[in-house]
Design a protein around this motif. Sequence first.
Motif, PDB file in Angstrom:
ATOM      1  N   ILE A  88      -7.796  -4.011   8.680  1.00  0.00           N
ATOM      2  CA  ILE A  88      -8.005  -3.947  10.129  1.00  0.00           C
ATOM      3  C   ILE A  88      -8.803  -5.165  10.591  1.00  0.00           C
ATOM      4  O   ILE A  88      -8.459  -5.799  11.599  1.00  0.00           O
ATOM      5  CB  ILE A  88      -8.728  -2.640  10.533  1.00  0.00           C
ATOM      6  CG1 ILE A  88      -7.801  -1.444  10.338  1.00  0.00           C
ATOM      7  CG2 ILE A  88      -9.240  -2.708  11.970  1.00  0.00           C
ATOM      8  CD1 ILE A  88      -8.499  -0.100  10.431  1.00  0.00           C
ATOM      9  N   ILE A  89      -9.854  -5.510   9.863  1.00  0.00           N
ATOM     10  CA  ILE A  89     -10.666  -6.680  10.221  1.00  0.00           C
ATOM     11  C   ILE A  89      -9.814  -7.947  10.153  1.00  0.00           C
ATOM     12  O   ILE A  89      -9.833  -8.765  11.074  1.00  0.00           O
ATOM     13  CB  ILE A  89     -11.912  -6.789   9.317  1.00  0.00           C
ATOM     14  CG1 ILE A  89     -12.878  -5.637   9.611  1.00  0.00           C
ATOM     15  CG2 ILE A  89     -12.611  -8.141   9.515  1.00  0.00           C
ATOM     16  CD1 ILE A  89     -14.048  -5.543   8.652  1.00  0.00           C
ATOM     17  N   ALA A  90      -9.066  -8.113   9.070  1.00  0.00           N
ATOM     18  CA  ALA A  90      -8.220  -9.307   8.916  1.00  0.00           C
ATOM     19  C   ALA A  90      -7.183  -9.386  10.029  1.00  0.00           C
ATOM     20  O   ALA A  90      -6.952 -10.462  10.600  1.00  0.00           O
ATOM     21  CB  ALA A  90      -7.549  -9.300   7.542  1.00  0.00           C
ATOM     22  N   GLN A  91      -6.563  -8.266  10.358  1.00  0.00           N
ATOM     23  CA  GLN A  91      -5.563  -8.251  11.423  1.00  0.00           C
ATOM     24  C   GLN A  91      -6.196  -8.561  12.779  1.00  0.00           C
ATOM     25  O   GLN A  91      -5.598  -9.253  13.606  1.00  0.00           O
ATOM     26  CB  GLN A  91      -4.862  -6.891  11.484  1.00  0.00           C
ATOM     27  CG  GLN A  91      -3.929  -6.647  10.315  1.00  0.00           C
ATOM     28  CD  GLN A  91      -3.343  -5.248  10.347  1.00  0.00           C
ATOM     29  OE1 GLN A  91      -3.073  -4.713  11.408  1.00  0.00           O
ATOM     30  NE2 GLN A  91      -3.146  -4.663   9.176  1.00  0.00           N
ATOM     31  N   THR A  92      -7.402  -8.070  12.997  1.00  0.00           N
ATOM     32  CA  THR A  92      -8.090  -8.332  14.261  1.00  0.00           C
ATOM     33  C   THR A  92      -8.482  -9.800  14.373  1.00  0.00           C
ATOM     34  O   THR A  92      -8.353 -10.401  15.448  1.00  0.00           O
ATOM     35  CB  THR A  92      -9.323  -7.418  14.402  1.00  0.00           C
ATOM     36  OG1 THR A  92      -8.902  -6.060  14.244  1.00  0.00           O
ATOM     37  CG2 THR A  92      -9.990  -7.589  15.753  1.00  0.00           C
ATOM     38  N   ILE A  93      -8.924 -10.391  13.273  1.00  0.00           N
ATOM     39  CA  ILE A  93      -9.228 -11.829  13.267  1.00  0.00           C
ATOM     40  C   ILE A  93      -7.965 -12.609  13.593  1.00  0.00           C
ATOM     41  O   ILE A  93      -7.967 -13.508  14.442  1.00  0.00           O
ATOM     42  CB  ILE A  93      -9.831 -12.257  11.914  1.00  0.00           C
ATOM     43  CG1 ILE A  93     -11.217 -11.669  11.736  1.00  0.00           C
ATOM     44  CG2 ILE A  93      -9.864 -13.796  11.794  1.00  0.00           C
ATOM     45  CD1 ILE A  93     -11.774 -11.790  10.327  1.00  0.00           C
ATOM     46  N   ASP A  94      -6.873 -12.251  12.939  1.00  0.00           N
ATOM     47  CA  ASP A  94      -5.590 -12.909  13.187  1.00  0.00           C
ATOM     48  C   ASP A  94      -5.183 -12.736  14.657  1.00  0.00           C
ATOM     49  O   ASP A  94      -4.746 -13.685  15.303  1.00  0.00           O
ATOM     50  CB  ASP A  94      -4.525 -12.322  12.254  1.00  0.00           C
ATOM     51  CG  ASP A  94      -3.233 -13.107  12.297  1.00  0.00           C
ATOM     52  OD1 ASP A  94      -3.281 -14.354  12.226  1.00  0.00           O
ATOM     53  OD2 ASP A  94      -2.165 -12.466  12.397  1.00  0.00           O
ATOM     54  N   HIS A  95      -5.360 -11.548  15.165  1.00  0.00           N
ATOM     55  CA  HIS A  95      -5.024 -11.252  16.566  1.00  0.00           C
ATOM     56  C   HIS A  95      -5.832 -12.140  17.517  1.00  0.00           C
ATOM     57  O   HIS A  95      -5.286 -12.693  18.472  1.00  0.00           O
ATOM     58  CB  HIS A  95      -5.287  -9.774  16.858  1.00  0.00           C
ATOM     59  CG  HIS A  95      -5.189  -9.413  18.290  1.00  0.00           C
ATOM     60  ND1 HIS A  95      -3.989  -9.266  18.945  1.00  0.00           N
ATOM     61  CD2 HIS A  95      -6.156  -9.167  19.222  1.00  0.00           C
ATOM     62  CE1 HIS A  95      -4.222  -8.938  20.209  1.00  0.00           C
ATOM     63  NE2 HIS A  95      -5.515  -8.881  20.395  1.00  0.00           N
ATOM     64  N   THR A  96      -7.127 -12.283  17.267  1.00  0.00           N
ATOM     65  CA  THR A  96      -7.971 -13.083  18.161  1.00  0.00           C
ATOM     66  C   THR A  96      -7.634 -14.563  18.091  1.00  0.00           C
ATOM     67  O   THR A  96      -7.808 -15.278  19.087  1.00  0.00           O
ATOM     68  CB  THR A  96      -9.474 -12.885  17.865  1.00  0.00           C
ATOM     69  OG1 THR A  96      -9.737 -13.269  16.522  1.00  0.00           O
ATOM     70  CG2 THR A  96      -9.887 -11.443  18.080  1.00  0.00           C
ATOM     71  N   HIS A  97      -7.150 -15.027  16.978  1.00  0.00           N
ATOM     72  CA  HIS A  97      -6.768 -16.433  16.839  1.00  0.00           C
ATOM     73  C   HIS A  97      -5.442 -16.757  17.524  1.00  0.00           C
ATOM     74  O   HIS A  97      -5.115 -17.915  17.736  1.00  0.00           O
ATOM     75  CB  HIS A  97      -6.706 -16.840  15.372  1.00  0.00           C
ATOM     76  CG  HIS A  97      -8.054 -16.917  14.741  1.00  0.00           C
ATOM     77  ND1 HIS A  97      -8.242 -16.898  13.376  1.00  0.00           N
ATOM     78  CD2 HIS A  97      -9.302 -17.035  15.282  1.00  0.00           C
ATOM     79  CE1 HIS A  97      -9.523 -16.982  13.103  1.00  0.00           C
ATOM     80  NE2 HIS A  97     -10.187 -17.065  14.242  1.00  0.00           N
ATOM     81  N   HIS A  98      -4.665 -15.736  17.839  1.00  0.00           N
ATOM     82  CA  HIS A  98      -3.355 -15.944  18.461  1.00  0.00           C
ATOM     83  C   HIS A  98      -3.359 -15.677  19.965  1.00  0.00           C
ATOM     84  O   HIS A  98      -2.322 -15.709  20.589  1.00  0.00           O
ATOM     85  CB  HIS A  98      -2.297 -15.064  17.779  1.00  0.00           C
ATOM     86  CG  HIS A  98      -1.906 -15.583  16.445  1.00  0.00           C
ATOM     87  ND1 HIS A  98      -2.718 -15.458  15.329  1.00  0.00           N
ATOM     88  CD2 HIS A  98      -0.807 -16.261  16.023  1.00  0.00           C
ATOM     89  CE1 HIS A  98      -2.121 -16.015  14.287  1.00  0.00           C
ATOM     90  NE2 HIS A  98      -0.970 -16.494  14.687  1.00  0.00           N
ATOM     91  N   HIS A  99      -4.523 -15.377  20.524  1.00  0.00           N
ATOM     92  CA  HIS A  99      -4.593 -15.110  21.971  1.00  0.00           C
ATOM     93  C   HIS A  99      -5.605 -15.990  22.641  1.00  0.00           C
ATOM     94  O   HIS A  99      -6.461 -16.548  22.161  1.00  0.00           O
ATOM     95  CB  HIS A  99      -4.967 -13.641  22.222  1.00  0.00           C
ATOM     96  CG  HIS A  99      -3.812 -12.722  21.985  1.00  0.00           C
ATOM     97  ND1 HIS A  99      -3.356 -12.402  20.729  1.00  0.00           N
ATOM     98  CD2 HIS A  99      -2.997 -12.077  22.841  1.00  0.00           C
ATOM     99  CE1 HIS A  99      -2.324 -11.589  20.829  1.00  0.00           C
ATOM    100  NE2 HIS A  99      -2.082 -11.372  22.108  1.00  0.00           N
TER     101      HIS A  99
END
Length: 99
Positions: A88-99
């Motif tokens: 979840i943390i990794a996906q959220t980091i990835d999410h924040t880098h793409h927005h």
Amino acid sequence: MFQNDLDEETLFLITQTFKALSDPTRVRILYLLFQGEHSVNEIAEKLSLVQSTVSHQLRFLKNLRLVKFRREGTTLYYSYDDEHVMSIIAQTIDHTHHH
């Protein structure tokens, strides 16, 4: 994928997990532990935190079984203990880098 309803214990654990992830210090600790095992003093030093703060946060995370420890002499070494939450943390980091 989802159950029809959530029992009280499951609901409590879900909200506690999100509570754990809503604190910047706890996220920083989990992120550091995702990179490898560390002692309380190492965590405090690397994150520029007071040792008592780190111990308090680790206790919170341990109670939710998000971290675990092993003892070597008088030193406790902590590591993460939940692949799902780290994902979840990794996906959220990835999410924040793409927005």
